[in-house]
Design an enzyme around this catalytic site. Structure first.
Site, PDB file in Angstrom:
ATOM      1  N   CYS A  39     -10.878  -8.178  16.198  1.00 36.91           N
ATOM      2  CA  CYS A  39      -9.920  -8.320  15.093  1.00 36.91           C
ATOM      3  C   CYS A  39     -10.423  -7.650  13.822  1.00 36.91           C
ATOM      4  CB  CYS A  39      -9.662  -9.796  14.814  1.00 36.91           C
ATOM      5  SG  CYS A  39      -8.449 -10.060  13.500  1.00 36.91           S
ATOM      6  N   ARG A  56       0.816  -1.202   0.000  1.00 36.19           N
ATOM      7  CA  ARG A  56       0.000   0.000   0.000  1.00 36.19           C
ATOM      8  C   ARG A  56       0.853   1.257   0.000  1.00 36.19           C
ATOM      9  NH1 ARG A  56      -4.460  -0.678   3.899  1.00 36.19           N
ATOM     10  NH2 ARG A  56      -5.168  -1.656   1.991  1.00 36.19           N
ATOM     11  N   TYR A  57       1.933   1.247   0.752  1.00 35.05           N
ATOM     12  CA  TYR A  57       2.802   2.417   0.860  1.00 35.05           C
ATOM     13  C   TYR A  57       4.007   2.224  -0.051  1.00 35.05           C
ATOM     14  CZ  TYR A  57       0.095   3.358   5.107  1.00 35.05           C
ATOM     15  OH  TYR A  57      -0.902   3.609   6.004  1.00 35.05           O
ATOM     16  N   LYS A  98      -3.239   4.690   6.903  1.00 36.98           N
ATOM     17  CA  LYS A  98      -3.451   5.286   8.217  1.00 36.98           C
ATOM     18  C   LYS A  98      -3.409   6.804   8.135  1.00 36.98           C
ATOM     19  CE  LYS A  98      -1.163   1.334  10.283  1.00 36.98           C
ATOM     20  NZ  LYS A  98      -0.703   0.720   9.003  1.00 36.98           N
ATOM     21  N   CYS A 103      -8.820 -12.360  18.992  1.00 40.39           N
ATOM     22  CA  CYS A 103      -9.312 -11.102  19.548  1.00 40.39           C
ATOM     23  C   CYS A 103     -10.698 -10.858  18.963  1.00 40.39           C
ATOM     24  CB  CYS A 103      -8.404  -9.944  19.162  1.00 40.39           C
ATOM     25  SG  CYS A 103      -6.702 -10.159  19.662  1.00 40.39           S
ATOM     26  N   ARG A 157      -9.203  -8.272  10.943  1.00 39.00           N
ATOM     27  CA  ARG A 157      -9.176  -9.313   9.896  1.00 39.00           C
ATOM     28  C   ARG A 157     -10.048 -10.495  10.297  1.00 39.00           C
ATOM     29  NH1 ARG A 157      -3.058  -8.480   9.746  1.00 39.00           N
ATOM     30  NH2 ARG A 157      -2.957  -6.502   8.629  1.00 39.00           N
ATOM     31  N   ASP A 195     -11.663  -0.178  13.414  1.00 36.39           N
ATOM     32  CA  ASP A 195     -12.002  -0.259  11.987  1.00 36.39           C
ATOM     33  C   ASP A 195     -13.481  -0.577  11.752  1.00 36.39           C
ATOM     34  OD1 ASP A 195      -9.501   0.300  10.930  1.00 36.39           O
ATOM     35  OD2 ASP A 195      -8.848  -1.792  11.060  1.00 36.39           O
ATOM     36  N   ARG A 231       7.220   0.036   1.774  1.00 32.53           N
ATOM     37  CA  ARG A 231       7.085  -1.068   2.731  1.00 32.53           C
ATOM     38  C   ARG A 231       5.880  -1.937   2.403  1.00 32.53           C
ATOM     39  NH1 ARG A 231       5.711   3.876   4.180  1.00 32.53           N
ATOM     40  NH2 ARG A 231       4.118   4.346   5.746  1.00 32.53           N
ATOM     41  N   CYS A 241      -3.788 -17.552  14.969  1.00 36.24           N
ATOM     42  CA  CYS A 241      -3.439 -16.816  16.177  1.00 36.24           C
ATOM     43  C   CYS A 241      -3.653 -17.734  17.377  1.00 36.24           C
ATOM     44  CB  CYS A 241      -4.319 -15.585  16.331  1.00 36.24           C
ATOM     45  SG  CYS A 241      -3.868 -14.224  15.244  1.00 36.24           S
ATOM     46  N   ASP A 282      -7.561   4.164  10.087  1.00 33.20           N
ATOM     47  CA  ASP A 282      -7.146   3.458   8.877  1.00 33.20           C
ATOM     48  C   ASP A 282      -8.274   3.640   7.862  1.00 33.20           C
ATOM     49  OD1 ASP A 282      -5.442   1.976   7.298  1.00 33.20           O
ATOM     50  OD2 ASP A 282      -5.039   0.511   8.871  1.00 33.20           O
TER      51      ASP A 282
HETATM   52  C1  LIG Z   1       0.146  -0.147   8.846  1.00 36.66           C
HETATM   53  C2  LIG Z   1       0.571  -0.649   7.573  1.00 36.66           C
HETATM   54  C3  LIG Z   1       1.905  -0.552   7.175  1.00 36.66           C
HETATM   55  C4  LIG Z   1       2.965   0.092   8.044  1.00 36.66           C
HETATM   56  O1  LIG Z   1       2.714   1.423   8.254  1.00 36.66           O
HETATM   57  P1  LIG Z   1       3.664   2.273   9.193  1.00 36.66           P
HETATM   58  O2  LIG Z   1       2.967   3.572   9.308  1.00 36.66           O
HETATM   59  O3  LIG Z   1       4.979   2.338   8.497  1.00 36.66           O
HETATM   60  O4  LIG Z   1       3.774   1.523  10.486  1.00 36.66           O
HETATM   61  C5  LIG Z   1       2.250  -1.036   5.932  1.00 36.66           C
HETATM   62  N1  LIG Z   1       1.346  -1.601   5.121  1.00 36.66           N
HETATM   63  C6  LIG Z   1       0.040  -1.696   5.470  1.00 36.66           C
HETATM   64  C7  LIG Z   1      -0.914  -2.295   4.511  1.00 36.66           C
HETATM   65  C8  LIG Z   1      -0.382  -1.235   6.710  1.00 36.66           C
HETATM   66  O5  LIG Z   1      -1.668  -1.346   7.054  1.00 36.66           O
END
Ligand SMILES: *Cc1c(COP(=O)(O)O)cnc(C)c1O
Length: 442
Positions: free
Chosen positions: A142, A122-123, A347, A139, A144, A303, A126, A135, A340
């Site tokens: 959750c 998504r980002y 986020k 929870c 998910r 969420d 990362r 798990c 989110d």
């Molecule tokens: C939360 C999340 C991350 C990591 O986000 P950070 O703000 O770097 O902690 C990466 N990918 C997804 C899909 C996420 O939900």
């Protein structure tokens, strides 16, 4: 403390008359004896539900299964169990079957942003890497939930291999978050293999592991596990404490093992109605975390996943909590409060307002005490007027470190080297009209 210990002994015997403290502290024993049936829950806690209640609960766990580790169960205060934060997070509630119009099974569109099975990208730099679909404790809140219990499995190496291939062939990915399910459900050997493969990829700088084991099954954090993780540094671990009562002597021991091994620890809490929606409680939680070398990282707004409406608070509750933390306690005890975004926007941080007003000369601010103050802007400021060419710049960023130069979003609007001056939403009617007119006129 004494109380917990005697309850451990008692529960161990109830579960298995041949078992002892060594069994209790054996995470695999805990997993084998996780509570999955309402009747077992009743026997072990001495709580008796009425027949009607039991019937609805059976329906609930049919849809969203139950699983509680004996350790986590032992923390329930049975006297006032209906208000007990451990009970509320682990035991089914018939309200989970209520689905509201705006709720979704995958509100964050994680499955849509998935280039290969197991990866959510998504980002820019990362990815989330789902290496476990299991798990130790389910929870009830959750996000998910859609995946919980429906198909409990640990992906085989060939599926994990697909994720590894994606990361290997995507040089932008410098941070990999192992998630799930719970990655610590994997054996040390399997996790070691994944981490070894990730470490072979040159562009992967940071590895993070998200796990609730330190909270719900702290005995999983063994010396062997920690020694293995340490080989793959930098490895960060983020855990999920929601209530100060979850910090027991066993969890504290698990946390110090990891901190002593040089693993930076973070915590992600979820704001939950009836569990932790209280400024004083949150302050106590973050202070206890920091005392145990865990940095509060995120506080999540609950969420819009299906069946969570009874857990949700208004955003205003979160802002009120942030107001009570910022300035009132150590800066590093304060998490970032985030929503989110439904649909996969990621986020979004939300904060109380501190910036009250602004002129070209002055900024008007207020502090946590309500003091209103001013910040004088500089009379002259030489904006370096960045053109995105780091080689010709006076600021001494070595060019190697400046390899990424594509701006995105609001930053794109602010940058000087990109000519974009507005962002237009998709399906903007006005823009569509413009297109029609130009087409019409030719
Ligand atoms: C939360 C999340 C991350 C990591 O986000 P950070 O703000 O770097 O902690 C990466 N990918 C997804 C899909 C996420 O939900």
């Amino acid at each position: 403390m004494e109380n917990y210990r005697s309850r451990h002994n008692e529960l161990t015997k109830q579960i298995d008359s041949d078992a002892n403290l060594t069994n209790w502290q054996d995470w695999k024993w805990q997993l084998r004896n996780s509570i999955k049936k309402i009747s077992t829950f009743e026997t072990l806690t001495g709580i008796t539900l009425d027949t009607q209640e039991r019937k609805v609960l059976e329906e609930t766990i049919e849809k969203f299964p139950l699983s509680i580790t004996p350790y986590y169960l032992s923390l329930i205060e049975t006297k006032d169990y209906k208000n007990d934060p451990i009970f509320l997070q682990s035991f089914a509630d018939p309200r989970e079957l209520i689905v509201q119009d705006w709720e979704k099974s995958d509100p964050l569109s994680e499955d849509k942003d998935s280039p290969v099975p197991g990866i959510t990208h998504r980002y820019p730099d990362r990815v989330l890497f789902h290496v476990s679909n299991v798990c130790s404790m389910y929870c009830r809140h959750c996000t998910r939930k859609r995946k919980v219990g429906d198909n409990d499995y640990i992906p085989a190496k060939d599926q994990v291999q697909q994720g590894l291939d994606y990361i290997r062939s995507t040089p932008k990915v410098r941070d990999v978050l192992l998630s799930g399910g719970d990655p610590f459900m994997l054996s040390d050997e399997y996790l070691d293999w994944i981490l070894t493969e990730l470490r072979k990829i040159e562009h992967v700088e940071v590895i993070r592991i998200g796990s609730r084991m330190p909270v719900v099954l702290p005995y999983r954090i063994t010396d062997e596990l920690v020694a293995m993780l340490k080989k793959h540094h930098p490895v960060w671990v983020n855990t999920h404490f929601n209530h100060p009562r979850e910090l027991t002597s066993s969890t504290r021991k698990a946390l110090s093992k990891m901190a002593d091994a040089g693993i930076p620890l973070g915590n992600q809490s979820v704001l939950l109605a009836g569990v932790n929606d209280c400024p004083r409680l949150m302050k106590s939680l973050v202070q206890k975390l920091v005392f145990n070398r865990v940095r509060p990282y995120y506080l999540y707004q609950c969420d819009l996943s299906e069946g969570l409406s009874h857990f949700r608070t208004p955003v205003g509750k979160g802002i009120e909590i942030m107001e009570s933390l910022i300035g009132h306690t150590s800066g590093f005890s304060v998490p970032t409060y985030v929503i989110d975004a439904p649909g996969g926007g990621g986020k979004i941080p939300v904060m109380p307002n501190y910036l009250l007003s602004w002129s070209p000369h002055k900024v008007i601010l207020r502090n946590f005490e309500g003091v209103i103050t001013t910040y004088q802007e500089p009379h002259s400021y030489d904006d370096p007027g960045c053109d995105g060419n780091c080689e010709a710049c006076d600021l001494q960023l070595k060019f190697d470190d400046a390899n990424e130069y594509n701006s995105v979003g609001i930053w794109k609007l602010l940058s000087n080297w990109d000519e974009t001056y507005s962002l237009t939403p998709e399906n903007n009617e006005r823009m569509e009209r413009r297109e029609e007119t130009t087409n019409g006129v030719g």
